[in-house]
Design a protein around this motif. Sequence first.
Motif, PDB file in Angstrom:
ATOM      1  N   LYS A 149      -9.168  -1.609   5.316  1.00  0.00           N
ATOM      2  CA  LYS A 149      -8.746  -0.050   5.023  1.00  0.00           C
ATOM      3  C   LYS A 149     -10.334  -0.090   3.713  1.00  0.00           C
ATOM      4  CE  LYS A 149      -4.468   0.130   6.399  1.00  0.00           C
ATOM      5  NZ  LYS A 149      -3.063   1.585   5.480  1.00  0.00           N
ATOM      6  N   SER A 150     -10.524  -1.134   3.505  1.00  0.00           N
ATOM      7  CA  SER A 150     -11.431  -0.518   1.662  1.00  0.00           C
ATOM      8  C   SER A 150     -12.308  -1.970   1.687  1.00  0.00           C
ATOM      9  CB  SER A 150     -10.300  -0.158   0.811  1.00  0.00           C
ATOM     10  OG  SER A 150     -10.887   0.024  -0.002  1.00  0.00           O
ATOM     11  N   LYS A 183      -5.355  -2.967   0.386  1.00  0.00           N
ATOM     12  CA  LYS A 183      -6.135  -2.248   0.640  1.00  0.00           C
ATOM     13  C   LYS A 183      -8.036  -3.284   1.594  1.00  0.00           C
ATOM     14  CE  LYS A 183      -4.953   2.957  -0.270  1.00  0.00           C
ATOM     15  NZ  LYS A 183      -4.971   3.372  -0.407  1.00  0.00           N
ATOM     16  N   GLN A 194       1.039  -0.636   0.149  1.00  0.00           N
ATOM     17  CA  GLN A 194       0.403   0.483  -0.118  1.00  0.00           C
ATOM     18  C   GLN A 194       0.666   1.979  -0.118  1.00  0.00           C
ATOM     19  OE1 GLN A 194      -2.980   0.026   3.280  1.00  0.00           O
ATOM     20  NE2 GLN A 194      -3.174  -2.636   3.187  1.00  0.00           N
TER      21      GLN A 194
END
Lengths: 321, 434
Positions: free
Chosen positions: B416-417, B411, A271
Motif C-alpha cells: 500500500k506504500s 503498509k 494498520q
Amino acid sequence: MTLLQSENPPIRELTSTDSRGPWPRVRYRGSLRQKAEPYLLVAPTVLLILGLMVIPIGIVIGYSLMDNVVTNRSPQFVGLAHYIEILGQLTFWSAALNTLIFTLGSVVAHMVIGLLFALMLNSKTMARVPRAIFRAIYILPWIFTAAVVAVVWRLLLDPSGVINYVLTTTGVLAEAIPWLATPATALVTVTVINIWSGYPFFMISLLAGLQGISTDLYEAAKIDGAGVFRQFSSVTLPALRPILYSMALLDVLWTTQQFTLIWATTGGGPQGLTEMLSTLTYKLAFNTYQFSMASTSAVLVLVASLTVAVVYVRRHRKEVV
Amino acid sequence: MSKDAHSTTRRRAARISAAMLVSATTFLTAACSNSGGSGGASTQKVELTFSQWWAPEMPSGALQRVIDEFHTANPLISVKLISAPFASLQTQTISQAASGTLPDVVGLDGSWVNPLYKQGALLNLSEVMKTANYDPKNLASQVGFNGSTYMIPVVNFVYPLFTNDEILAKAGISKPPSTWSEFESAAKKISQTVDGVKGWIAPLGTTNPNGAQNDILSWAWASGGSMLKDGKPALTGNEEVRGAVNLVKNLVESDSVVAGAANLQEIDKVQNFINGRVGMMVDSLAHVTTIVKGNPGLKFSVSTQPAVDGYSGKHGIVTASWGIGVSAKSKHPTESWKLVQFLMDKNANSTLATLANGFPGNTTAVPDFTGADPHFKQAFDIYTQSKPVNEFTGLPSANQLMTDFLNEFQKTTTGKSDVETMLSQTQKKWEQQF
C-alpha cells in the motif's frame, strides 16, 4: 390483642380531588429525626452512585471541554473544540465503522447461533444425557475470560496453529494464513472470536424462554395444521420476541464496549483495521496522553450507549406494563 | 407491633443507615484520598511506598530481601512494596500522577518519563542529589529534561542477537552474522534450506509496539545511526533508518520472517525460538532463563546485532531499563532519595542486576556470574564493548510514536506504500506528537 398507637401516628387526610382514586394521602407530622429517616436510608446508595458514577462521568465530560488535562497543570476551557476535532478525524470514523461492523456482526450471530443451539437443547428428540453433555460443551466459551479467549484463539489461529494445519492439510488452503495479521481477514476474525465467546449467554436465556412456552400452544397449532416452520414463526418467535429484543439491546451495549479481546488479539492492528472506539479511547489516553481527547471519545461512546439504553428501558417498561 | 418495638425498629434502622452512611463516606474518602507515605517527624519511623513491576519479574521474594537489607541499614524507614505487572503499572502510574497519589518512590520505564515530567509528578533528582551531596559520576545514565534528572536507570537489559547453533549449522552457516548482508543472506538461507524453520522473527504487532525499536530501528542504531536530529524526528533523508526499514521489508517480502509479523508479540518471539521454529532473533537477554528452562537442550549463541556493511564504529545495542524516580508530592523526599541511593549503591545494584539477569546502572557494579548461564557473561562483554542506546526513552508519547511507525511500516509490506512514503508519513505523525 391491644392495638397501640405509635408515638407520632400519621395523620391521614382524604383528598377527594386525587385523580388516581379516593386513596388517602399520608402525611407524617413527626420529629426531624423521623423526617430525615427516609433520606438517611437512601443516602448510602445515593452517595455511592454519586461517587462512583455521577461525579466520574461529570469529570470526564468536564475534561472533554478543556484543552488538555492530567498532563497539563493549568488546563483552559475550550468548549466543544475537541468534539469538532475528533468528529473531523478519519481515525475516529474508521474506528466507529469498525465498531459498528463488529457489533452488528456479533449481535446478529449471537442471536442466530444462540437460538439454534437453544432449540436443539430444547428438542424432545434428544435424550437427556447427550443433552446435558451438549449443554456443558456449548456453555464452555462463556466461562472463559476475554484474556483467556484471546490467548486460546491466538494459538489456534497462528500460522503454525491447529486451524491453519487442518485447512492446509485438507487442501482448503494452499498456505497458512496469519488470520489476525492479514488486513483482509483481521476484522472478520476478531468478530468470529467475539461471536464464539458470547453466544452462550443468548443460548441460555433463550433456552429458558423456550422452556416457558406452553406446550398447549404447539398442540393447538398442530391441530390447526401448522408444520414445524409455521409453529416456529407463529408460536416460538412471538413468544421469544421480548427476550430477543432485550438481549439484543444489552448485547449491543456490551459489544460496543469490548476492549480486552481486541487489545489482547490485535491491539487495533494491522494498520488500524481492527481499531474500535474502545481501543482508540485507550490509545488517546495512555499512548498519546491526550486525556481530553480520550474523554471526548468516551463521552461520544456514552451518548451512543445511552441512546440504546433509553430504548432498552422504554421497551422493558412497556413489557412490564 | 408495640410502640416500643416500633420505636426500637426505627432506631435500629436509623443506626444502620447512619452506619452505612459513615461506611460509604469512609470508602469514598479512602478512594479519593492521597495514599502517599505517612507523615511524622524525622525521628519517627517513616513509611515509604515503592511501586514497581520488578518484583513479579524477579525470583519470588528477591526484591523484598533487597529491601530488607535497606531496612537493616535504615531502621527508621519502612518500605512498602507495591508490585504490579508492567502493563497495568503504566496506566496505574499515569492515573496516580494525575490524582496526586503517586507512591513516594516509583519504578519507571523510559517511555513514561515525559508525560510524568509534564504532569509535574516527578521530583527533580539533580536538586536532591545536590542537597544530599551525592556524586552521580558512577551512574551509567540518567534521563532528564532541561538539564535536570528525573529518572535513573537501575538495571539495564540488552537486546543482542540470538542464534540457534543447530539451525545455522544445518543451513551451512558457520558463525553468527556480523553485517546486514550476512544477516539477510543467513535468514534467507535458513528459510529456504531448513524445513519448517524461518530465518528470523520480528514481532511487529501494535498491542505492545516495541517491535519498532527492537526489530526495525535497532538495525540503524547498531550501525551508529539515529532517528533524531537535535532532539527532533529525522526519518526522512536518513540513510541508516531507510536502510533498516528496507532490510526488514526485504526479509518480510522474501518470506524469511515468521508469518503474521503484524500480530506477533515479544513472547511469540521467545516461544518460536524455544521451539526451534526460527533461526535468529533480537531479544532481551532477560529471556535467557526462559529459553534454557523451555528447552534445556537448545544450543544457542548471543552476539552483537549486525551493523551495516562497512561500518567500523562502536555497535549500538538496544537497552531497556528498570528506572527509578521520586514523586514530587512525596512527604518524605529525603528518605525516598535514601532508598534510591541504596539501590544505586555498588553492592545492592550488583545484587539487583544479578537477580534480574540484567546489567547494573552503577558503572562500578559487576553482576555475579557465579553459577549463571554462560550467555550472561558473553552478553556482558558485548554490553561493555557496545554503546547502549534507546532513542525512545524520554520522548513524548513513545508508545504512539512506535505504533505510528509500525502502522506505516505494515503498509509497505502489503504494497500500500513504499519506504519513502512510509518514512515521510511517519515523520509527519511524529512531528505532531513532538
